[in-house]
Structure formats: C-alpha cells, structure tokens
Design an enzyme around this catalytic site. Sequence first.
Site, PDB file in Angstrom:
ATOM      1  N   LEU A  66      81.069  26.966  54.537  1.00  0.00           N
ATOM      2  CA  LEU A  66      81.323  25.889  55.490  1.00  0.00           C
ATOM      3  C   LEU A  66      80.558  26.146  56.787  1.00  0.00           C
ATOM      4  O   LEU A  66      80.042  25.208  57.413  1.00  0.00           O
ATOM      5  CB  LEU A  66      82.819  25.779  55.777  1.00  0.00           C
ATOM      6  CG  LEU A  66      83.737  25.643  54.552  1.00  0.00           C
ATOM      7  CD1 LEU A  66      85.183  25.413  54.981  1.00  0.00           C
ATOM      8  CD2 LEU A  66      83.270  24.516  53.652  1.00  0.00           C
ATOM      9  N   GLU A  88      73.998  24.465  50.654  1.00  0.00           N
ATOM     10  CA  GLU A  88      73.858  25.216  49.401  1.00  0.00           C
ATOM     11  C   GLU A  88      72.611  24.821  48.624  1.00  0.00           C
ATOM     12  O   GLU A  88      72.215  25.518  47.684  1.00  0.00           O
ATOM     13  CB  GLU A  88      75.104  25.006  48.535  1.00  0.00           C
ATOM     14  CG  GLU A  88      75.260  26.016  47.412  1.00  0.00           C
ATOM     15  CD  GLU A  88      76.500  25.787  46.575  1.00  0.00           C
ATOM     16  OE1 GLU A  88      76.674  26.510  45.574  1.00  0.00           O
ATOM     17  OE2 GLU A  88      77.301  24.889  46.906  1.00  0.00           O
ATOM     18  N   ARG A  96      83.508  39.375  47.328  1.00  0.00           N
ATOM     19  CA  ARG A  96      83.764  38.704  46.064  1.00  0.00           C
ATOM     20  C   ARG A  96      83.086  39.372  44.872  1.00  0.00           C
ATOM     21  O   ARG A  96      83.655  39.458  43.786  1.00  0.00           O
ATOM     22  CB  ARG A  96      83.312  37.239  46.166  1.00  0.00           C
ATOM     23  CG  ARG A  96      84.180  36.429  47.103  1.00  0.00           C
ATOM     24  CD  ARG A  96      83.648  35.032  47.300  1.00  0.00           C
ATOM     25  NE  ARG A  96      84.549  34.281  48.173  1.00  0.00           N
ATOM     26  CZ  ARG A  96      84.323  33.045  48.580  1.00  0.00           C
ATOM     27  NH1 ARG A  96      83.211  32.417  48.205  1.00  0.00           N
ATOM     28  NH2 ARG A  96      85.182  32.418  49.363  1.00  0.00           N
TER      29      ARG A  96
END
Length: 648
Positions: free
Chosen positions: A452, A436, A341
């Site tokens: 996840l 997180e 990303r």
Amino acid sequence: MTSYLDYTVGQPISDAKAPDGPIEQRWDRRRFEAGLVNPANRRKHRVIVVGTGLAGGAAGATLAEQGYHVEQFCFQDSPRRAHSIAAQGGINAAKNYRNDGDSVRRLFYDTVKGGDFRARESNVHRLAQISVEIIDQCVAQGVPFAREYGGLLDTRSFGGVQVSRTFYARGQTGQQLLLGAYQALSRQIAAGNVAMHPRTEMLDLIVVDGRARGIVARDLVTGEVSSHLADAVVLASGGYGNVFYLSTNAKNSNATAIWRAHRRGAYFANPCFTQIHPTCIPRSGDHQSKLTLMSESLRNDGRIWVPRAVGDTRQPQDIPEQERDYYLERIYPAFGNLVPRDIASRAAKVVCDEGRGVGPGGQGVYLDFADAIGRLGRAAVEARYGNLFEMYERITAEDPYRVPMRIYPAIHYTMGGLWVDYDLQTTVPGLFAIGEANFSDHGANRLGASALMQGLADGYFVLPATLADYLARQPGAPVEAGHPAVLEAVADATGLLDRLLAVDGDRTPDSFHRELGGLLWDECGMARDEAGLRRALERIPQLRAEFWQRIKVPGTGEQLNQSLEKANRLIDYFELAELMCLDALHRTESCGGHFREESRTPDGEAERRDEEFSYAAAWEFAGTGSAPVLHQEQLVFEYVHPTQRSYA
C-alpha cells in the site's frame, strides 16, 4: 520453435535517471531538476491510466487535479472494486509515533534487508521518505485509521521489523485507502477531467515512432475493440500472481496489460521473484478457484505452532503445551512470529514436509490466539481483528476464538514486473508502470504493509513529478486513429480473439489454467531446483500447443464473454510462466522468495551469491519463436551493505 533455454545475454542496462550524491537528497534533487508543464499547457495533454487500484486511482486523481486530461480504464464495474480493496493489515510509515527507535533511515534499512539486498537503494530511500507524507495525505482525505484513546493514530508491528510503524484501519486498511483515492478520482470524473472506462480491458500497447501513444481496449460488455490515444500511458494493473491459478488475488486480476507491453518492447524484470504469504487459509479441495488471505497483522498476537510429534492428529486443545513446537519462536527468537514472509513461509513448509502439519493432508499450521485472549480479553482481540475472525469462521465453519486458526503459505504478491527507471518509466519512452505492475522497490521479498505504501507513493507523489518531466521534454505531434501503427495494434488484438473463437476444441480455459498453475506451484513455487524447472520448461510449450488445438470458447466476441476473457489472458500466462521458470533457472542462488534447493546454508537457510547475482534481471522480448535476451542492471550498495540475513 526456439527454446527459452537458449536465451542470450545482451548489453547491461542502467538507470540513467537515478541521481547521485547523498541518498537523503536524491529525490529532492530529481524533483528540482525535472522539467515542468505550466498549468495552461497541462490541459493540452492527455494521459491514459490503466487500473484504478491504489496506484492507478491515486495517479489518475492527482494528474487530473493538476490539469491533465486523463482517460482511465478498469475491468471492474466500478473503480472502487479494484483488488487493492482486499489488502487487510496496514501501511508502513516512518512517523515514529511510538518513539520506539523508528526513522526514515530504519525503514529504508529494513526494506533493503527484507528484500534480501536485491532492490535499488535510491528507490527504497525515496519510498521511506514519502511514507510520512502518505499518512498526512490519507488522513486529510478522511481515511479512518485506528486511533488510541487519546486520539493519536495507532500503529502495530509487522513481519521483518522490530518497531511499530504500521498504520491500519482494523482489518480493512486497503479498502479504506482505496475509498480515499476513489473519492479523489470521483471528484475529477465529475469535473470532467477524467474520462472513466469501466468494464474495459487493455489488449495491446500502441507504439508510434518508438514511443507509447495509446492502447487497444475491449469493452467487456459489448465486445467492441477500440483504440485510445494519448501523450503517455501509465500501467497500474497490478501483479501476475494469478498465473499460479490458486492465489490470494481476485480471480480477474491478470498480467495481460504488462505482458502485452513487454511484447511491444518493455523489459520484464525479475519474474521469478514471487512472494508466498504465510498466513492464508489452507485449500479445501480441487474444486477451489482461489485462496483467502488472513492478514499478517494476526501474527502480532497469534502464536504459530505444530505438534512436536510426527503424525499427531489430536485436536489442538488435546495437545499439551510441552508437546507443541512454537517453531518460529524457537528458531528466530529475536523476531519470533514476526519474521519476514519468505522466512515464515519456508519454515511452515519444512514442518509440514516433516509430517507435522495439521488439518486435511497435513498442509497447515496453527495460528493460536489463546494466549492473547487470556492476556487481553476477548473484547480487545475482537476490537483488533474482529472482521478477520468473522471472515475465517464463515469460510471454515470454525470459531477462531475457541480453536486455533489453520494457515498455510500461498501465492500473494509479485516483486517482479516491468523494468522501470527512477522516474518509473519503462524501456518504452512514454510508458510508465507504477505499483505492483513494475518490478518495484522490494527486491526479492516484500515486507508486510509495504504494498500500500508503494502504490500510494508512486501514484500520489512520484509519477506526477516524473511524468511532467517527460511531457515537458517530448512535445510530440498528435497521433490519428488511422495511423498504421494504430491499425496494426487493433488488427493484432482482434485477430488473436478471432483465433481463439475459431479453435472450438473440448477443453475449458479453467482446465488449462489449473494445470499450468499446478505445474508452476510444484516446480517454481516455494522451492525450486534445476530438475524441476527444466521439467516445467519442457512441459509449458507442450501445454501451450495443446491449448491452441483444444481450447473451447463458446459464444462470440460481440458480447459479454468471460470464457474469451480467460482464454485471452491464458495466452500471456503461458509465455510469462516460461520466463518465470527461465529466470528462476538462471538465478542459481536462493534469495528472498526465490529459494533454490541447491543454494542453502548448512542450517537450511537461503544462501545468496552476491558476487554473481547482485543484479536485476531485465528480460527483452525478442519476437515470437525467439529466445529472450537478458540484460543485467548491477545493484550498488553504498548505505546498507549486503550480509547474510539473520532474524535469530
């Protein structure tokens, strides 16, 4: 007031709970050496869990199943509306069902490399090990993962890897996984083992004799502020991406729980490591209050491109193939559109900065499915991504089956968070942070489909073992509601709310939040430099001072008051934003999602400086008006040796 630029360097910090020896055996060793609480004694212990997303829901259900009494809190009207429900693309696991070379070791390697060598090896290997157990757990719960024709679970690829290890439920993976955890949690609520407090927000942490013993919370409907006491506290309240105002997070997602814990002594690690997701619907104007994510899974079949020529404003169907630049395939041929990303986001920024962006303001690139539709047929593409295509069309009024999607990077996930040891315990004994909310296992950049995985690993498998060890070794006496530390925490929380209500200024919380978020995006977003970070560190205290002079919070604290909720969270965002910019300023290297303009290779890629910055930065709150203290946890790499990342 002392400037954040005056920070001091304190004593190094180490992870005393991390076992040594062969990495494949470390988690098994830690579990065996951990103390146990026998079933009869578990009923005597009370545990508070803040948050009901994948990490919190899994933890609450598992702890209650083991026999502990759990008090659980969420600000949503139902636990199943936690923001984990918005995760779309999938969950990683090293099952190797495709027989394409995957293994626990490869998932471990990909995650350490994808995090740009800023994660702990022990934690990441444990995550890879547990990944295979997560899938079995979720299938047993009835999670409807996609299956191949023969009935086997299907997988697909995600960014940063060359194997297909991502299990998915169409574009609704987070929703389906959360429903599995919610069902398990609901069973325990019905059994009386979990006391659920919806529409309730944590305002402060209660610390007694140096240990976390409860929280102060506000009922968001009635406004009642109350204390809740326990033997341990677990924070599963998510990340802090909404400090940027525009992000892919739900509007109410916030950082108050972890930041108030930080103010009570929990170190905050790597706040500058924020992830920019490359596949987001571009903003449509200043009126917008949040952004919408399009799953990274779309990059499996969608091809990303921009016009070759600067200023080419033709419709995409009018631009011939030879005049298109499939820039990810050109620059990174080995991974193409499936680069990690941070790489994909920076590449999109570069082509848009060159004047080759598409859509309003040139802030977008194309994600084109024409080739996939031609190769597979529309029905096959619709079966894989139909709900995502429908969502895109509803938001943009454009049909992605006929014209390419337009995407642009946006704030999505935060790799920073509360510092925790191998047991997921913070620097405040008895306070655990999972999912997180902690500084996680992802280093400087999270690979897709790993959030996840981490949330469920922490909640279902890691925390239940390590929390038991803490409770077995700390029998602690009960704490009464009249204890001075409890009364002090309640008074601090209510005093802050009263102060907000008393200002009666002329600016809304959203106006301050929008200005702060814009400042952070410009100076501490996809690219940072020293001058910009110093500008931000000069402006944020000014904006905070103006906030306390001009904030307008109508209504009272004894009712549903969303303006009060927003203003209360902004108090934390101002301090957090300062620490983020300071952390980014002191880390004069480019690393994962943290890209310093001054630290790049000759071809423009991120350049780490391992000899100086191969550590986790754990910041200590030194008191209001005092500069923070930096503690460094040195990272040691025995199995995956740091190299310059290459996806070419």
